[in-house]
Design a protein around this motif. Structure first.
Motif, short mmCIF file in Angstrom:
data_model
loop_
_atom_site.label_atom_id
_atom_site.label_comp_id
_atom_site.label_asym_id
_atom_site.label_seq_id
_atom_site.Cartn_x
_atom_site.Cartn_y
_atom_site.Cartn_z
N MET A 5 -6.47 -6.73 15.00
CA MET A 5 -6.28 -5.90 13.81
C MET A 5 -4.91 -6.17 13.16
N THR A 6 -3.92 -6.57 13.97
CA THR A 6 -2.59 -6.87 13.43
C THR A 6 -2.65 -8.07 12.49
N ILE A 7 -3.38 -9.11 12.87
CA ILE A 7 -3.49 -10.30 12.01
C ILE A 7 -4.06 -9.92 10.64
N ILE A 31 -5.49 -1.20 3.73
CA ILE A 31 -5.55 -1.81 5.06
C ILE A 31 -6.24 -0.89 6.08
N PRO A 32 -5.95 0.44 6.09
CA PRO A 32 -6.65 1.29 7.08
C PRO A 32 -8.16 1.18 6.98
N ALA A 33 -8.69 1.13 5.74
CA ALA A 33 -10.15 1.01 5.60
C ALA A 33 -10.64 -0.30 6.19
N ILE A 34 -9.86 -1.37 5.96
CA ILE A 34 -10.24 -2.67 6.52
C ILE A 34 -10.16 -2.62 8.05
N VAL A 35 -9.11 -1.91 8.56
CA VAL A 35 -8.95 -1.78 10.01
C VAL A 35 -10.17 -1.10 10.63
N TYR A 36 -10.70 -0.08 9.94
CA TYR A 36 -11.90 0.59 10.48
C TYR A 36 -13.05 -0.39 10.61
N THR A 89 -3.69 2.86 13.02
CA THR A 89 -3.59 3.22 11.59
C THR A 89 -2.34 4.06 11.33
N THR A 90 -1.94 4.87 12.32
CA THR A 90 -0.70 5.66 12.16
C THR A 90 0.51 4.74 12.09
N VAL A 91 0.56 3.77 13.03
CA VAL A 91 1.67 2.81 13.03
C VAL A 91 1.67 1.99 11.73
N GLN A 92 0.46 1.56 11.33
CA GLN A 92 0.36 0.76 10.10
C GLN A 92 0.82 1.55 8.90
N ALA A 93 0.51 2.84 8.88
CA ALA A 93 0.97 3.69 7.78
C ALA A 93 2.50 3.80 7.80
N ARG A 94 3.06 3.89 9.02
CA ARG A 94 4.52 3.94 9.14
C ARG A 94 5.16 2.61 8.79
N LEU A 95 4.40 1.53 8.88
CA LEU A 95 4.90 0.21 8.48
C LEU A 95 5.03 0.11 6.97
N MET A 96 4.17 0.82 6.24
CA MET A 96 4.12 0.65 4.78
C MET A 96 5.43 1.04 4.12
N TRP A 97 5.97 2.21 4.47
CA TRP A 97 7.17 2.70 3.76
C TRP A 97 8.41 1.88 4.08
N PRO A 98 8.71 1.54 5.34
CA PRO A 98 9.86 0.66 5.56
C PRO A 98 9.70 -0.71 4.93
N LEU A 99 8.47 -1.21 4.91
CA LEU A 99 8.25 -2.50 4.26
C LEU A 99 8.53 -2.41 2.77
N MET A 100 8.03 -1.35 2.15
CA MET A 100 8.31 -1.12 0.73
C MET A 100 9.82 -0.94 0.52
N GLY A 101 10.48 -0.23 1.47
CA GLY A 101 11.92 -0.04 1.36
C GLY A 101 12.68 -1.34 1.42
N LEU A 102 12.25 -2.24 2.33
CA LEU A 102 12.90 -3.55 2.43
C LEU A 102 12.74 -4.35 1.14
N LEU A 103 11.55 -4.32 0.58
CA LEU A 103 11.31 -5.06 -0.66
C LEU A 103 12.17 -4.49 -1.79
#
Length: 625
Positions: free
Chosen positions: A194-196, A291-296, A318-332
């Motif tokens: 799922m990570t890939i 991505i969460p929908a695709i993960v399902y 999906t919780t971790v992936q959701a937590r990935l979204m905001w720091p990734l957006m912050g980095l960008l």
């Protein structure tokens, strides 16, 4: 036009076409070598605080990824254990653990925010002082070429523009990077398949971000140039001199239109800057949200393929992936902000890299007090740095000497170069050729502070601060007593006038002293110089802008101030210097005549002609001494 005055001259207001050309020339940020390294040097004094911030960020980032893992355990061990019945004691332990982690993260966040705010603002404060100090060291010519409003904008808008970015950069970059890495590791632990799927498009986003950042940097530079122009317009039009000019010519609507045009340009640029990258971030948001929908779907496929995927694994992933979204957006976003701040830093370093034309030698010495008052020019040639190459020099081979205690006057037609003489003595400019000698030494070999302490300058355009009369006088001697102020004011023939004001020496003079008359301002300026008590007095057409009555009063104050001092007077009205010990006649950048008033009249040369013309214009003859 400096100081908000209404007149023309070097550095005056520019047309809209000139402003457009200026903005076009600055569309790209200045090319500053080793920019990133120089920015990093600004943070060197705060290494310990930065180290603490890094540790806090690492701890906080590490704590931020633990709750999702505890969520997996809560599902698999607490809510849906192998026995089928919820295990409440285990669930309570896990929930308590999550609460403690959130409290710890919040406390670390407050501490971390305080440290980053203190470091960021300290760096910006030191940079602002450094820039201000460097500008104070620039030669007079720099300020005659540059609008005051543009200089102010570099200090306020450009430095302020990077302050907010840098205050949060360390926290954002380190915290979000650690959070992203920890989230990716957690996702790999939960399910590498799922990570890939979740990260396959991230390299494309990074490439797109760099392109967007370059565009935003260019827009940021244009925005700062527009802010500089708006600051310059405000400083010019809303100063006392500017208001007097616009009202006297009924040009208020023109000034409003000029400000409106630049304001509209500023709005356009701000909108462009706000919108630049918004479609990029919208696409990033959409991609991360689906991505969460695709993960399902991937989870269902893995379950059908008999891969061991539990409900807790899917929820945790999906919780971790959701937590990935905001720091990734912050980095960008911080990457874009850093590219923007580099453009602003480039403008700041562009000023810091200017080399003052007038500097003090490492072996400079103090003025020789045994020879104070002796001034000489030895074959002095001077050309303004920005003068066209084909134009003649302002001064050409000027030589003369003034002995201690002597009153020397320089007269001549407008543009002859006499005012330049008064600027070369205190080293406001440096001679292009020849030597300017003060107390027997070349002024370039003397300490600037020692030279300044020995010379008092009274110019035609008297400058007073928006402060009390006493504060303006103490600018020459901060520790002067009230008795010393009164003594200097009496010598300048202004004490009685000051005493007649309701607030006396506590009277606020207004911006540039506009609450006072021209004669009152000049006499306060003379009193300020007398409080300084210099060995040499330089008078640059100190009475030329006054009426006859004021001129006579001020001239009496000047005569009193000149007693016992070497005095160099640049004069337009020859009636004010008829009693000078020696008069030098400057014409075409050369001294063409010298002597006393009677000697020059008898010679029948340039001086006699100028004197006759002024007599004819005045309609009466002043009494010659």
């Amino acid at each position: 036009m400096r100081g908000g005055g209404g007149g023309g001259g070097r550095g005056g207001r520019i047309s809209s076409s000139d402003a457009a050309a200026q903005r076009a020339a600055n569309a790209e940020a200045p090319r500053i070598p080793h920019l990133i390294g120089r920015i990093a040097e600004l943070f060197q004094p705060h290494r310990r605080a930065l180290g603490t911030i890094v540790v806090l960020v690492l701890i906080g980032a590490g704590l931020s990824v633990l709750p999702p893992l505890l969520t997996q355990q809560a599902f698999d061990r607490g809510l849906f254990p192998a026995g089928g019945r919820p295990d409440v004691p285990v669930l309570l332990e896990l929930v308590l653990g999550m609460v403690l982690l959130w409290v710890a993260s919040a406390a670390l966040g407050v501490w971390q925010t305080w440290l980053t705010a203190r470091v960021g603002n300290s760096v910006m404060g030191r940079l602002r002082i450094r820039l201000f100090s460097h500008l104070e060291a620039m030669e007079l010519g720099f300020f005659t070429r540059t609008k005051t409003g543009i200089i102010q904008s570099r200090l306020q808008n450009d430095v302020g523009g990077v302050a907010g970015v840098l205050s949060n950069t360390v926290q954002s970059v380190i915290g979000n990077t650690v959070t992203v890495i920890a989230a990716l590791v957690s996702m790999l632990v939960l399910s590498w398949q799922m990570t890939i799927v979740a990260v396959v498009l991230l390299p494309v986003l990074v490439i797109a971000q760099r392109r967007v950042g370059q565009v935003r940097a260019r827009i940021a530079t244009q925005t700062q140039e527009s802010l500089s122009e708006m600051t310059a317009i405000t400083q010019e039009a809303l100063s006392v001199s500017g208001i007097l000019l616009t009202k006297s010519f009924a040009r208020q609507n023109a000034e409003i239109a000029r400000y409106t045009n630049e304001n509209e340009n500023q709005i356009r640029l701000q909108v462009r800057q706000a919108m630049s990258g918004q479609w990029f971030f919208a696409l990033v948001n959409i991609f991360l949200s689906i991505i969460p929908a695709i993960v399902y779907l991937v989870a269902a496929w893995l379950i059908l393929d008999r891969v061991d995927v539990t409900a807790g694994t899917v929820v945790a992933f999906t919780t971790v992936q959701a937590r990935l979204m905001w720091p990734l957006m912050g980095l960008l976003r911080v990457a874009l902000d850093l590219q923007t701040s580099q453009a602003l830093f480039a403008r700041i370093f562009e000023y810091l890299d200017l080399t003052p034309a007038i500097t003090e030698r490492p072996d400079a010495r103090a003025v020789d007090t045994t020879k104070l008052g002796r001034i000489a020019f030895d074959g002095v040639v001077f050309r303004y740095p920005d003068a066209p190459a084909e134009s003649p020099a302002t001064l050409r081979g000027v030589s003369f000497s003034v002995e201690p205690g002597q009153y020397a006057a320089f007269v001549g037609p407008s543009g002859a170069g006499k005012t330049t003489v008064s600027y070369l003595v205190p080293r406001m400019h440096d001679a292009t050729g020849g030597r300017v000698l003060f107390a027997g030494d070349d002024v370039r070999e003397l300490r600037l502070s020692s030279l300044a302490e020995s010379i008092g300058l009274v110019s035609q355009e008297t400058y007073l601060f928006h402060a009390t009369i006493a504060e303006n006088l103490r600018y020459a001697k901060p520790d002067a007593s009230d008795e010393e102020l009164e003594r200097a004011a009496r010598a300048a023939n202004i004490h009685a006038t000051i005493a007649s004001f309701p607030d006396g020496y506590d009277t606020v003079v207004g911006e540039r002293g506009y609450r006072l008359s021209g004669g009152e301002k000049q006499r306060i300026a003379i009193a300020r110089v007398l409080l300084k008590d210099p060995a040499v007095l330089v008078l640059d057409e100190a009475t030329s802008a006054l009426d006859t009555v004021s001129e006579r009063i001020v001239q009496n104050a000047i005569d009193a101030a000149a007693r016992g001092r070497t005095t160099i007077a640049i004069a337009h009205r020859l009636s004010t210097v008829v009693g000078a010990d020696v008069i030098f006649v400057v014409d075409g950048g050369r001294i063409v005549e010298q002597g006393t008033h009677p000697e020059l009249l008898a010679a029948g040369g340039v001086y006699a002609q100028l004197f006759a013309e002024q007599l004819a214009a005045a309609g009466s003859s002043p009494r010659a001494d």
